[in-house]
Design an enzyme around this catalytic site. Sequence first.
Site, mmCIF file in Angstrom:
data_model
loop_
_atom_site.group_PDB
_atom_site.id
_atom_site.type_symbol
_atom_site.label_atom_id
_atom_site.label_comp_id
_atom_site.label_asym_id
_atom_site.label_seq_id
_atom_site.Cartn_x
_atom_site.Cartn_y
_atom_site.Cartn_z
ATOM 1 N N HIS A 188 -9.540 1.241 4.896
ATOM 2 C CA HIS A 188 -8.264 1.406 5.613
ATOM 3 C C HIS A 188 -8.483 2.403 6.758
ATOM 4 O O HIS A 188 -9.249 3.344 6.633
ATOM 5 C CB HIS A 188 -7.196 1.911 4.637
ATOM 6 C CG HIS A 188 -5.826 1.909 5.232
ATOM 7 N ND1 HIS A 188 -5.412 2.897 6.100
ATOM 8 C CD2 HIS A 188 -4.791 1.035 5.126
ATOM 9 C CE1 HIS A 188 -4.173 2.618 6.491
ATOM 10 N NE2 HIS A 188 -3.778 1.489 5.925
ATOM 11 N N GLU A 242 -6.844 4.812 7.729
ATOM 12 C CA GLU A 242 -6.611 6.219 7.377
ATOM 13 C C GLU A 242 -7.818 6.798 6.650
ATOM 14 O O GLU A 242 -8.081 8.002 6.744
ATOM 15 C CB GLU A 242 -5.311 6.349 6.565
ATOM 16 C CG GLU A 242 -4.102 6.171 7.485
ATOM 17 C CD GLU A 242 -2.870 5.554 6.836
ATOM 18 O OE1 GLU A 242 -2.774 5.549 5.594
ATOM 19 O OE2 GLU A 242 -1.997 5.077 7.593
ATOM 20 N N SER A 274 3.522 -1.845 10.332
ATOM 21 C CA SER A 274 4.990 -1.898 10.473
ATOM 22 C C SER A 274 5.586 -3.258 10.135
ATOM 23 O O SER A 274 6.556 -3.677 10.761
ATOM 24 C CB SER A 274 5.414 -1.445 11.882
ATOM 25 O OG SER A 274 5.016 -0.102 12.103
ATOM 26 N N GLU A 276 -5.287 -4.512 11.019
ATOM 27 C CA GLU A 276 -4.235 -3.512 11.163
ATOM 28 C C GLU A 276 -4.477 -2.678 12.419
ATOM 29 O O GLU A 276 -5.247 -1.705 12.381
ATOM 30 C CB GLU A 276 -4.220 -2.577 9.950
ATOM 31 C CG GLU A 276 -3.959 -3.269 8.641
ATOM 32 C CD GLU A 276 -3.446 -2.286 7.596
ATOM 33 O OE1 GLU A 276 -2.314 -2.448 7.168
ATOM 34 O OE2 GLU A 276 -4.173 -1.347 7.271
ATOM 35 N N GLY A 311 2.677 2.617 10.684
ATOM 36 C CA GLY A 311 3.614 3.704 10.459
ATOM 37 C C GLY A 311 4.369 4.146 11.704
ATOM 38 O O GLY A 311 5.018 5.185 11.708
ATOM 39 N N ASN A 341 0.857 -1.189 0.000
ATOM 40 C CA ASN A 341 0.000 0.000 0.000
ATOM 41 C C ASN A 341 0.892 1.238 0.000
ATOM 42 O O ASN A 341 1.477 1.568 1.022
ATOM 43 C CB ASN A 341 -0.894 -0.051 1.253
ATOM 44 C CG ASN A 341 -1.713 1.210 1.445
ATOM 45 O OD1 ASN A 341 -1.812 2.040 0.549
ATOM 46 N ND2 ASN A 341 -2.310 1.342 2.628
ATOM 47 N N LYS A 390 0.019 4.256 -0.250
ATOM 48 C CA LYS A 390 -0.631 5.440 0.359
ATOM 49 C C LYS A 390 -0.398 6.665 -0.550
ATOM 50 O O LYS A 390 -0.332 6.505 -1.766
ATOM 51 C CB LYS A 390 -0.119 5.642 1.786
ATOM 52 C CG LYS A 390 -0.239 4.353 2.615
ATOM 53 C CD LYS A 390 -0.027 4.565 4.070
ATOM 54 C CE LYS A 390 -0.169 3.234 4.789
ATOM 55 N NZ LYS A 390 -0.089 3.376 6.247
HETATM 56 P P1 PGA Z 1 2.891 0.522 7.603
HETATM 57 O O1 PGA Z 1 1.402 0.675 7.023
HETATM 58 O O2 PGA Z 1 3.442 -0.770 7.077
HETATM 59 O O3 PGA Z 1 3.634 1.736 7.091
HETATM 60 O O4 PGA Z 1 2.774 0.496 9.105
HETATM 61 C C1 PGA Z 1 0.549 -0.431 6.913
HETATM 62 C C2 PGA Z 1 -0.783 0.014 6.370
HETATM 63 O O5 PGA Z 1 -1.341 1.000 6.834
HETATM 64 O O6 PGA Z 1 -1.349 -0.621 5.432
#
Ligand code: PGA
Length: 253
Positions: free
Chosen positions: A101, A103, A216, A171, A177, A15, A17
């Site tokens: 997601h 976000e 992460s 998640e 992140g 992803n 983003k």
């Molecule tokens: P990350 O994001 O690996 O940067 O923690 C995962 C995600 O939000 O899909």
Amino acid sequence: MTLSSTTSRPLIAGNWKMNGLSAALDEARAVAAALESQASTARVAIFPPSTLLSRLSEAVRGSPVATGAQDCHGKSSGAHTGDISAEMILDAGGSLVICGHSERRTDHGETSAQVAGKAEAAAAAGLEPIVCVGETLETREAGDAVAFVVAQVRESLPASLAGKPFNLAYEPLWAIGTGRTASVDNIVEMHAAIRAELAAIFGEQGKVVPILYGGSVKPENAGEILAAAEVGGALVGGASLKATDFLAIIRAA
Ligand code: PGA
């Protein structure tokens, strides 16, 4: 070993983003070339920003890399400025879409009911949705993580997904992140609860729907996470932006 881990290949989903200009297409090309010269046990998909979806799909066409979008609208067309529909994703060469997601839920106030509408539209158009769920740190510390996530699973999955290919992604928000990863124990406990709910809703299909972990995931922890019970793949953010890191995660599957 569970039925799911014996019957389906793990899905490693990158992803991107809101990252990636034209030059980033080279990273996708590098992933595709590496998988063409040495096949992977995992299925691999990249989710670039929608501005790159068409060109990236073209760049990896014919390779083992599938592509998808990070969101879609619940309707197929209309007056929805800034949104893209499942049909548009398909038309741009995508075959998957991330729905709900955290976000999107946080930045855009998406509710589980809206997420279910998106997943329904995606599956109806022939896309394979990845429906995301996960709790905040506050919810985890209050001891409510499992109940919260199980309720999100129930509310975010439309009944119309029955018989169609789809994935769940767990998640935890506090692991996205942040460099902080859920422990394998946390992951195993949550994936078992999600599996039970999926089986309750979808019967036999629910026993094999892949449950991805995200938050992460990086080359250093991917092997341990992907080997855990009921982990059917990974949704990778930051570490999917560089081909070398993403390939190391793919090779760990
Ligand atoms: P990350 O994001 O690996 O940067 O923690 C995962 C995600 O939000 O899909």
